[in-house]
Motif scaffolding. Structure first.
Motif, short mmCIF file in Angstrom:
data_model
loop_
_atom_site.label_atom_id
_atom_site.label_comp_id
_atom_site.label_asym_id
_atom_site.label_seq_id
_atom_site.Cartn_x
_atom_site.Cartn_y
_atom_site.Cartn_z
N UNK A 98 0.83 -1.20 0.00
CA UNK A 98 0.00 0.00 0.00
C UNK A 98 0.87 1.26 0.00
N UNK A 99 1.87 1.28 0.88
CA UNK A 99 2.73 2.46 0.97
C UNK A 99 3.49 2.70 -0.33
N UNK A 100 4.04 1.65 -0.92
CA UNK A 100 4.81 1.84 -2.16
C UNK A 100 3.91 2.23 -3.33
N UNK A 101 2.71 1.67 -3.40
CA UNK A 101 1.78 2.02 -4.48
C UNK A 101 1.31 3.46 -4.39
N UNK A 102 0.89 3.86 -3.20
CA UNK A 102 0.40 5.23 -3.03
C UNK A 102 1.54 6.24 -3.21
N UNK A 103 2.70 5.93 -2.68
CA UNK A 103 3.84 6.83 -2.84
C UNK A 103 4.21 6.98 -4.31
N UNK A 104 4.20 5.88 -5.05
CA UNK A 104 4.49 5.95 -6.49
C UNK A 104 3.47 6.83 -7.20
N UNK A 105 2.20 6.66 -6.87
CA UNK A 105 1.16 7.46 -7.51
C UNK A 105 1.32 8.95 -7.19
N UNK A 106 1.57 9.27 -5.93
CA UNK A 106 1.71 10.67 -5.53
C UNK A 106 2.95 11.30 -6.17
N UNK A 107 4.08 10.61 -6.12
CA UNK A 107 5.31 11.17 -6.68
C UNK A 107 5.20 11.33 -8.20
N UNK A 108 4.57 10.37 -8.86
CA UNK A 108 4.38 10.47 -10.30
C UNK A 108 3.47 11.64 -10.65
N UNK A 109 2.40 11.82 -9.88
CA UNK A 109 1.48 12.94 -10.11
C UNK A 109 2.20 14.27 -9.94
N UNK A 110 3.00 14.37 -8.89
CA UNK A 110 3.75 15.61 -8.65
C UNK A 110 4.75 15.86 -9.78
N UNK A 111 5.41 14.80 -10.24
CA UNK A 111 6.38 14.95 -11.33
C UNK A 111 5.70 15.43 -12.61
N UNK A 112 4.53 14.90 -12.90
CA UNK A 112 3.80 15.31 -14.10
C UNK A 112 3.36 16.77 -13.98
N UNK A 113 2.86 17.14 -12.79
CA UNK A 113 2.42 18.53 -12.58
C UNK A 113 3.57 19.51 -12.72
N UNK A 114 4.76 19.11 -12.34
CA UNK A 114 5.93 19.99 -12.43
C UNK A 114 6.57 19.96 -13.82
N UNK A 115 6.11 19.05 -14.65
CA UNK A 115 6.63 18.98 -16.00
C UNK A 115 7.94 18.21 -16.14
N UNK A 116 8.33 17.45 -15.13
CA UNK A 116 9.59 16.72 -15.19
C UNK A 116 9.43 15.33 -15.81
#
Length: 155
Positions: A97-115
């Motif tokens: 659960x922790x690794x899945x949610x963390x991956x989703x959150x970090x990926x979302x933040x990366x996309x929002x920042x354009x990286x």
């Protein structure tokens, strides 16, 4: 004739002590979870100004994950008998659960920042895959032990 009362498998398991290594692992999970929750909570509280919604969500999720590990460690510590495979199943699900949610959150933040999502998805994918393997192994081991218990108790 043997006049001693028969001891059931549950009674026998209840008499077994928790191994020193299991106690150490549980104490580490409890301590690290509490320390992580305090650390993340302190960072969250001391951040200046209003935080964006994604940042607040990330802080909240990290705090919840830390508290979940602390609860897991406390649960293991409070049981006198070994939990055998149940504790590994619970730990595997927490990690997944922790690794899945963390991956989703970090990926979302990366996309929002354009990286771009490639690096967070690749890194998170490796972590999620590893925790899936651990969860499958934990469930299989627990099923094997439960099947063996039924065989031995004649159920």
């Amino acid at each position: 004739m043997n006049d001693e009362p028969r001891v059931s498998a549950e009674q026998m398991i209840g008499r077994l002590p928790l191994s020193p290594w299991a106690r150490i692992r549980a104490a580490v999970a409890l301590t690290a979870g509490l320390a992580g929750a305090v650390f993340v909570g302190a960072l969250w509280i001391t951040e200046p100004g209003p935080l964006p919604g994604g940042t607040r969500l990330a802080f909240a999720l990290l705090t919840v994950f830390c508290l979940a590990w602390a609860c897991y460690g406390g649960w293991v510590m409070t049981h006198r008998a070994p939990l055998f495979a149940t504790d590994r199943v619970i730990a595997a699900w927490l990690a997944l659960t922790a690794s899945s949610v963390t991956t989703a959150v970090v990926t979302t933040i990366a996309v929002q920042r354009g990286t771009g999502p490639i690096l967070p998805l690749a890194t998170g994918g490796v972590l999620v895959a590893a925790t899936v393997v651990l969860a499958v192994r934990a469930h299989a081991r627990r099923a094997t032990l439960l099947r063996r218990k039924r065989e031995l108790s004649g159920e």
